[in-house]
Scaffold this motif. Sequence first.
Motif, mmCIF file in Angstrom:
data_model
loop_
_atom_site.group_PDB
_atom_site.id
_atom_site.type_symbol
_atom_site.label_atom_id
_atom_site.label_comp_id
_atom_site.label_asym_id
_atom_site.label_seq_id
_atom_site.Cartn_x
_atom_site.Cartn_y
_atom_site.Cartn_z
ATOM 1 N N MET A 126 0.840 -1.186 0.000
ATOM 2 C CA MET A 126 0.000 0.000 0.000
ATOM 3 C C MET A 126 0.882 1.244 0.000
ATOM 4 O O MET A 126 1.924 1.266 0.617
ATOM 5 C CB MET A 126 -0.909 0.007 1.241
ATOM 6 N N ASP A 127 0.412 2.266 -0.690
ATOM 7 C CA ASP A 127 1.081 3.558 -0.682
ATOM 8 C C ASP A 127 0.545 4.373 0.485
ATOM 9 O O ASP A 127 -0.527 4.098 1.018
ATOM 10 C CB ASP A 127 0.832 4.291 -1.997
ATOM 11 N N LYS A 128 1.291 5.416 0.855
ATOM 12 C CA LYS A 128 0.950 6.161 2.058
ATOM 13 C C LYS A 128 1.199 7.656 1.860
ATOM 14 O O LYS A 128 2.149 8.048 1.198
ATOM 15 C CB LYS A 128 1.814 5.653 3.210
ATOM 16 N N ALA A 129 0.337 8.463 2.468
ATOM 17 C CA ALA A 129 0.522 9.912 2.539
ATOM 18 C C ALA A 129 0.350 10.305 4.001
ATOM 19 O O ALA A 129 -0.605 9.878 4.648
ATOM 20 C CB ALA A 129 -0.492 10.642 1.671
ATOM 21 N N THR A 130 1.281 11.107 4.526
ATOM 22 C CA THR A 130 1.210 11.512 5.928
ATOM 23 C C THR A 130 1.521 12.999 6.060
ATOM 24 O O THR A 130 2.232 13.575 5.227
ATOM 25 C CB THR A 130 2.216 10.724 6.804
ATOM 26 N N TYR A 131 0.986 13.587 7.121
ATOM 27 C CA TYR A 131 1.273 14.984 7.393
ATOM 28 C C TYR A 131 0.993 15.260 8.861
ATOM 29 O O TYR A 131 0.083 14.669 9.446
ATOM 30 C CB TYR A 131 0.404 15.902 6.515
ATOM 31 N N ARG A 132 1.765 16.163 9.439
ATOM 32 C CA ARG A 132 1.586 16.563 10.833
ATOM 33 C C ARG A 132 1.529 18.086 10.898
ATOM 34 O O ARG A 132 2.270 18.773 10.200
ATOM 35 C CB ARG A 132 2.750 16.068 11.695
ATOM 36 N N ILE A 133 0.622 18.575 11.740
ATOM 37 C CA ILE A 133 0.436 20.015 11.886
ATOM 38 C C ILE A 133 0.023 20.292 13.331
ATOM 39 O O ILE A 133 -0.551 19.436 13.983
ATOM 40 C CB ILE A 133 -0.644 20.526 10.884
ATOM 41 N N GLU A 134 0.356 21.469 13.828
ATOM 42 C CA GLU A 134 -0.089 21.880 15.150
ATOM 43 C C GLU A 134 -1.244 22.851 14.998
ATOM 44 O O GLU A 134 -1.222 23.717 14.117
ATOM 45 C CB GLU A 134 1.052 22.543 15.928
ATOM 46 N N VAL A 135 -2.247 22.686 15.858
ATOM 47 C CA VAL A 135 -3.411 23.567 15.819
ATOM 48 C C VAL A 135 -3.656 24.153 17.203
ATOM 49 O O VAL A 135 -3.342 23.535 18.215
ATOM 50 C CB VAL A 135 -4.670 22.842 15.302
ATOM 51 N N ASP A 136 -4.239 25.343 17.215
ATOM 52 C CA ASP A 136 -4.601 26.012 18.468
ATOM 53 C C ASP A 136 -6.018 25.609 18.859
ATOM 54 O O ASP A 136 -6.971 26.376 18.693
ATOM 55 C CB ASP A 136 -4.506 27.534 18.305
ATOM 56 N N ALA A 137 -6.123 24.384 19.348
ATOM 57 C CA ALA A 137 -7.399 23.858 19.832
ATOM 58 C C ALA A 137 -7.093 22.636 20.689
ATOM 59 O O ALA A 137 -6.105 21.935 20.437
ATOM 60 C CB ALA A 137 -8.298 23.475 18.661
ATOM 61 N N ARG A 197 -3.196 19.786 2.279
ATOM 62 C CA ARG A 197 -4.241 20.796 2.085
ATOM 63 C C ARG A 197 -5.398 20.565 3.060
ATOM 64 O O ARG A 197 -5.935 21.504 3.642
ATOM 65 C CB ARG A 197 -4.725 20.780 0.634
ATOM 66 N N ALA A 198 -5.782 19.299 3.268
ATOM 67 C CA ALA A 198 -6.873 18.974 4.192
ATOM 68 C C ALA A 198 -6.507 19.364 5.624
ATOM 69 O O ALA A 198 -7.333 19.918 6.356
ATOM 70 C CB ALA A 198 -7.222 17.492 4.113
ATOM 71 N N CYS A 199 -5.272 19.095 6.026
ATOM 72 C CA CYS A 199 -4.834 19.453 7.381
ATOM 73 C C CYS A 199 -4.824 20.965 7.570
ATOM 74 O O CYS A 199 -5.229 21.468 8.632
ATOM 75 C CB CYS A 199 -3.459 18.864 7.668
ATOM 76 N N THR A 200 -4.381 21.683 6.570
ATOM 77 C CA THR A 200 -4.366 23.149 6.634
ATOM 78 C C THR A 200 -5.790 23.690 6.724
ATOM 79 O O THR A 200 -6.067 24.616 7.484
ATOM 80 C CB THR A 200 -3.629 23.726 5.410
ATOM 81 N N GLU A 201 -6.696 23.097 5.965
ATOM 82 C CA GLU A 201 -8.099 23.523 6.017
ATOM 83 C C GLU A 201 -8.718 23.181 7.374
ATOM 84 O O GLU A 201 -9.462 23.977 7.945
ATOM 85 C CB GLU A 201 -8.901 22.874 4.889
ATOM 86 N N PHE A 202 -8.381 22.002 7.925
ATOM 87 C CA PHE A 202 -8.870 21.647 9.253
ATOM 88 C C PHE A 202 -8.385 22.672 10.279
ATOM 89 O O PHE A 202 -9.153 23.120 11.129
ATOM 90 C CB PHE A 202 -8.419 20.242 9.659
ATOM 91 N N LYS A 203 -7.126 23.040 10.204
ATOM 92 C CA LYS A 203 -6.554 24.032 11.131
ATOM 93 C C LYS A 203 -7.352 25.334 11.055
ATOM 94 O O LYS A 203 -7.714 25.913 12.082
ATOM 95 C CB LYS A 203 -5.084 24.276 10.776
ATOM 96 N N ARG A 204 -7.655 25.774 9.849
ATOM 97 C CA ARG A 204 -8.429 27.005 9.672
ATOM 98 C C ARG A 204 -9.807 26.873 10.320
ATOM 99 O O ARG A 204 -10.249 27.755 11.054
ATOM 100 C CB ARG A 204 -8.578 27.344 8.188
ATOM 101 N N ILE A 205 -10.470 25.747 10.085
ATOM 102 C CA ILE A 205 -11.818 25.542 10.617
ATOM 103 C C ILE A 205 -11.811 25.473 12.140
ATOM 104 O O ILE A 205 -12.592 26.155 12.803
ATOM 105 C CB ILE A 205 -12.443 24.263 10.019
ATOM 106 N N ILE A 206 -10.945 24.658 12.711
ATOM 107 C CA ILE A 206 -10.963 24.428 14.168
ATOM 108 C C ILE A 206 -10.505 25.672 14.927
ATOM 109 O O ILE A 206 -10.970 25.916 16.034
ATOM 110 C CB ILE A 206 -10.149 23.172 14.555
#
Length: 146
Positions: free
Chosen positions: A1-12, A134-143
């Motif tokens: 299986m192929d994999k995509a990963t990303y880590r981000i910090e959010v203020d929540a 992009r999804a993680c960045t959008e989640f950060k914006r929303i939360i």
Amino acid sequence: MDKATYRIEVDAPAQACYDWWRPLTRLPEIFSDVESVEAITGDGTRTRWKVAGPAGTTVEWEARITEDSAPHRLAWTTVAEADPDVTNAGVVRFEDLGDSRTGLAVELEYSLPGGKLGEAVAALLANPQHKVERACTEFKRIIETR
């Protein structure tokens, strides 16, 4: 299986982040190709996904939550007996960093089926790393704007 990963910090807080992700039905808000994720069981542990494919096609599959450790980890995978041609899985980790900050790590795994379905899924998964980022960045914006 192929994999995509990303880590981000959010203020929540981790619990707020987990609560947003847990139903999985909000994923169309952050993944532009995901048309819908609908709960098909009362407890939300099984979902039906509809994802936009190439030339107006839609790829669908069922997934089940395989790990639900609030507020630290949420994982899901496709249901092979329901959709044997689609194989993917995801996990989101929520690390409490203190001061209402959370380290969010998203990992998606997938394998491409053959035939026309494979072509549709390949188009869907074009540059999956970019889509996860992009999804993680959008989640950060929303939360952070709640």
